[in-house]
Design an enzyme around this catalytic site. Structure first.
Site, short mmCIF file in Angstrom:
data_model
loop_
_atom_site.label_atom_id
_atom_site.label_comp_id
_atom_site.label_asym_id
_atom_site.label_seq_id
_atom_site.Cartn_x
_atom_site.Cartn_y
_atom_site.Cartn_z
N TYR A 1 0.85 -1.19 0.00
CA TYR A 1 0.00 0.00 0.00
C TYR A 1 0.88 1.24 0.00
O TYR A 1 1.72 1.42 0.89
CB TYR A 1 -0.92 0.01 1.22
CG TYR A 1 -1.78 1.26 1.32
CD1 TYR A 1 -2.71 1.56 0.31
CD2 TYR A 1 -1.67 2.12 2.40
CE1 TYR A 1 -3.49 2.70 0.39
CE2 TYR A 1 -2.47 3.26 2.49
CZ TYR A 1 -3.37 3.54 1.48
OH TYR A 1 -4.15 4.67 1.56
N HIS B 1 -4.65 5.15 -2.93
CA HIS B 1 -5.85 5.98 -3.05
C HIS B 1 -5.44 7.37 -3.53
O HIS B 1 -4.38 7.88 -3.16
CB HIS B 1 -6.57 6.09 -1.70
CG HIS B 1 -7.02 4.78 -1.16
ND1 HIS B 1 -6.68 4.34 0.10
CD2 HIS B 1 -7.78 3.80 -1.71
CE1 HIS B 1 -7.22 3.15 0.30
NE2 HIS B 1 -7.88 2.80 -0.78
#
Length: 276
Positions: free
Chosen positions: A139, A180
């Site tokens: 991530y 994101h």
């Protein structure tokens, strides 16, 4: 491109207290005068100042302490003339834990940029359930480059270092890298799509900017044999392929049977003529 080199902030051999675990597995590149190195505790003040300039995010002091000292994070800096001009921060975690964690808002101030929640439920669909039970994912928490050094390949250099780190044999369990971003962050979207990240999901009101909810995207890059869950169309294509393969196999078997029948008939006919 220059040879791969290891750069330490103080031009001294790396110590166990200031380097990352397994850093020898990460190719640290030198392109012209730009070098890559892991963050160390002495970078905290500089990194904090840069992040406050680059991003409208008020990270707590503990976050900076973690990324500059904890082996939990892959925190790499691009350095030019002894100054940090770029930074990437990423984390490897079990896929099964992606949606079990909740990230608290970074600040209560309406003037600052904070996340409304932790990882959204949409991220649970990054990998198939059968693969996700034993897989890890990477991530990307942050990737930024100083404004005066953008469009010079610094972001790509940092991302390449992370990709190379995650595609080694030791990290074959990492099946995807995701991140994101705001739906309005077109430069970031263009950058990641150019680097083979694909849009995975739309996140309504994922961000809180100055008291207003803003939409986000999840982008994913599959590595080490990872792939997204199959859709209905994927299943149809798979079974259609099996049917075509089965049909081809049946046709081949029928052809072989015909050849055997012809050979047997020829032998019988030859033997009958010989007896007469």
């Amino acid at each position: 491109m220059a040879q791969f080199t290891l750069y330490n902030k103080h031009s001294a051999p790396p110590s166990s207290e200031s380097t990352r675990v397994d850093c020898e597995h990460v190719p640290l590149c030198s392109i012209n005068d730009v070098q890559l190195r892991f963050l160390v505790p002495d970078d905290l003040t500089e990194v904090r100042q840069l992040c406050q300039e680059w991003f409208p995010i008020d990270y707590p002091l503990s976050w900076y302490e973690d990324i500059t000292s904890s082996t939990r994070f892959f925190a790499l800096a691009a350095v030019y003339n002894l100054a940090i001009i770029g930074l990437i921060v990423a984390e490897i975690k079990p896929y099964r834990n992606v949606n079990k964690e909740v990230i608290a808002n970074m600040s209560d101030s309406d003037e600052l940029y904070t996340r409304l929640s932790g990882f959204p439920m949409q991220d649970k669909g990054i990998l198939p359930d059968s693969m996700g039970r034993s897989a890890d994912v990477g991530y990307i928490l942050s990737l930024g480059v100083h404004r005066s050094h953008r469009r010079n390949g610094i972001g790509s250099l940092l991302l390449d270092a992370l990709m190379n780190h995650l595609t080694t044999a030791e990290r074959h369990s990492v099946k995807a890298i995701f991140l994101h971003t705001l739906t309005t962050n077109q430069p970031a979207i263009f950058f990641y799509e150019k680097r083979r990240f694909t849009l995975h999901s739309f996140l309504p009101y994922y961000y809180n900017i100055r008291g207003k909810g803003k939409d986000g995207f999840t982008y994913v890059n599959y590595i080490n044999g990872g792939h997204p869950p199959w859709t209905l169309l994927d299943h149809i294509k798979h079974y259609a392929s099996m049917v075509r393969h089965t049909s081809s196999l049946c046709a081949w078997l029928a052809g072989r049977v015909q050849q055997v029948v012809r050979w047997f008939y020829h032998k019988l006919l030859t033997r009958f003529n010989f007896i007469e």
